[in-house]
Design a protein around this motif. Structure first.
Motif, PDB file in Angstrom:
ATOM      1  N   GLY A  43       0.812  -1.210   0.000  1.00  0.00           N
ATOM      2  CA  GLY A  43       0.000   0.000   0.000  1.00  0.00           C
ATOM      3  C   GLY A  43       0.844   1.258   0.000  1.00  0.00           C
ATOM      4  N   TRP A  44       1.861   1.267   0.841  1.00  0.00           N
ATOM      5  CA  TRP A  44       2.760   2.428   0.909  1.00  0.00           C
ATOM      6  C   TRP A  44       3.454   2.655  -0.435  1.00  0.00           C
ATOM      7  CZ3 TRP A  44       4.114   5.911   4.838  1.00  0.00           C
ATOM      8  CH2 TRP A  44       5.240   6.678   4.603  1.00  0.00           C
ATOM      9  N   THR A  45       3.964   1.576  -1.019  1.00  0.00           N
ATOM     10  CA  THR A  45       4.707   1.692  -2.276  1.00  0.00           C
ATOM     11  C   THR A  45       3.816   2.136  -3.425  1.00  0.00           C
ATOM     12  OG1 THR A  45       6.250  -0.036  -1.556  1.00  0.00           O
ATOM     13  CG2 THR A  45       6.152   0.457  -3.920  1.00  0.00           C
ATOM     14  N   VAL A  46       2.656   1.493  -3.575  1.00  0.00           N
ATOM     15  CA  VAL A  46       1.757   1.845  -4.674  1.00  0.00           C
ATOM     16  C   VAL A  46       1.233   3.267  -4.501  1.00  0.00           C
ATOM     17  CG1 VAL A  46      -0.453   1.315  -5.783  1.00  0.00           C
ATOM     18  CG2 VAL A  46       1.090  -0.548  -5.114  1.00  0.00           C
ATOM     19  N   GLY A  47       0.845   3.608  -3.289  1.00  0.00           N
ATOM     20  CA  GLY A  47       0.305   4.939  -3.041  1.00  0.00           C
ATOM     21  C   GLY A  47       1.312   6.038  -3.341  1.00  0.00           C
ATOM     22  N   HIS A  48       2.534   5.884  -2.852  1.00  0.00           N
ATOM     23  CA  HIS A  48       3.541   6.917  -3.073  1.00  0.00           C
ATOM     24  C   HIS A  48       4.025   6.947  -4.525  1.00  0.00           C
ATOM     25  CE1 HIS A  48       3.529   7.171   1.289  1.00  0.00           C
ATOM     26  NE2 HIS A  48       4.205   8.296   1.176  1.00  0.00           N
ATOM     27  N   THR A  49       4.034   5.808  -5.186  1.00  0.00           N
ATOM     28  CA  THR A  49       4.364   5.795  -6.610  1.00  0.00           C
ATOM     29  C   THR A  49       3.320   6.569  -7.400  1.00  0.00           C
ATOM     30  OG1 THR A  49       5.491   3.653  -6.422  1.00  0.00           O
ATOM     31  CG2 THR A  49       4.792   4.344  -8.622  1.00  0.00           C
ATOM     32  N   ALA A  50       2.050   6.369  -7.065  1.00  0.00           N
ATOM     33  CA  ALA A  50       0.966   7.094  -7.726  1.00  0.00           C
ATOM     34  C   ALA A  50       1.098   8.599  -7.493  1.00  0.00           C
ATOM     35  CB  ALA A  50      -0.389   6.599  -7.222  1.00  0.00           C
ATOM     36  N   MET A  51       1.403   8.990  -6.265  1.00  0.00           N
ATOM     37  CA  MET A  51       1.539  10.415  -5.967  1.00  0.00           C
ATOM     38  C   MET A  51       2.735  11.016  -6.693  1.00  0.00           C
ATOM     39  SD  MET A  51       0.053  12.833  -4.432  1.00  0.00           S
ATOM     40  CE  MET A  51       0.315  14.485  -3.785  1.00  0.00           C
ATOM     41  N   PHE A  52       3.822  10.280  -6.776  1.00  0.00           N
ATOM     42  CA  PHE A  52       5.007  10.764  -7.489  1.00  0.00           C
ATOM     43  C   PHE A  52       4.675  11.006  -8.962  1.00  0.00           C
ATOM     44  CE2 PHE A  52       9.090  10.582  -9.583  1.00  0.00           C
ATOM     45  CZ  PHE A  52       9.947  11.235  -8.707  1.00  0.00           C
ATOM     46  N   ALA A  53       3.984  10.043  -9.573  1.00  0.00           N
ATOM     47  CA  ALA A  53       3.596  10.192 -10.981  1.00  0.00           C
ATOM     48  C   ALA A  53       2.616  11.345 -11.156  1.00  0.00           C
ATOM     49  CB  ALA A  53       2.979   8.887 -11.484  1.00  0.00           C
ATOM     50  N   GLY A  54       1.688  11.493 -10.210  1.00  0.00           N
ATOM     51  CA  GLY A  54       0.735  12.590 -10.285  1.00  0.00           C
ATOM     52  C   GLY A  54       1.420  13.944 -10.223  1.00  0.00           C
TER      53      GLY A  54
END
Length: 207
Positions: A43-54
């Motif tokens: 969850g931490w990895t996917v969430g922060h990856t999404a925010m980085f891309a956003g």
């Protein structure tokens, strides 16, 4: 013909960014509400990856806003728009560094306790806390809001007055409680949507 194709590609790229940036931001906010997502794990990895891309997708949004202001207004106005763009990009860079640190810490840490120790170590480095976590990221919102205000009420007036208002409401909401990040994302999407509808430029006057 080449100019038309370039304009079409630019419009399409702006549209993807206007939709994609808030959508990925909302995904991060939604994942963050899932139990266990605030400690090392999927969850931490996917969430922060999404925010980085956003956050990366906000770069073409900022350039599109600046492009709408560049041909119009006085020299002082153009300089002010350039300053706002620089401020926004400085804040965006700080935000990307912050999310990058968070992502790396989550990948390296074995558990919540080690995650906290690593964060304390990183944030204990002189200058990191204010530049990357406290003051730096705020510059992104300040610059973005300034560009929206200039586009809405300045000489250009290419965006409706409520675009900067919605951006301010969304930013305030996420500032009050990070659980409201999905609400902020919806506000951002609504605030930036007119940028896509008007990106082809003003309609020609009727004869």
């Amino acid at each position: 013909m080449n100019t038309t194709r370039t304009t079409t590609r630019t419009t399409r790229r702006t549209a993807y960014a206007v939709v994609g940036a808030p959508a990925l931001m909302a995904l991060y906010g939604g994942i963050r509400l899932v139990p266990g997502s605030r400690e090392p794990g999927l969850g931490w990895t996917v969430g922060h990856t999404a925010m980085f891309a956003g956050l990366l997708l906000f770069a073409p949004v900022l350039l599109a806003l600046r492009g709408r202001l560049a041909p119009r207004g006085t020299t002082a106005g153009r300089l002010a728009a350039g300053a706002a763009l620089g401020t926004a990009f400085a804040g965006l860079a700080a935000s990307l560094v912050q999310i990058g640190i968070d992502l790396c810490v989550g990948l390296v840490a074995a558990d919540k306790a080690e995650q906290s120790r690593l964060f304390d170590r990183v944030q204990g480095v002189p200058g990191v806390l204010p530049a990357v976590y406290q003051i730096g990221p705020l510059l992104f919102y300040v610059g973005l809001l300034a560009l929206l205000v200039a586009a809405a009420v300045g000489a250009a007036r290419t965006l409706p007055w409520w675009s900067p208002v919605l951006m301010l409401v969304g930013t305030a909401a996420s500032g009050v409680d990070l659980a409201l990040i999905p609400v902020a994302a919806v506000c951002y999407l609504a605030a930036l949507a007119p940028l896509v509808r008007r990106s082809a430029g003003p309609r020609p006057a009727l004869a």
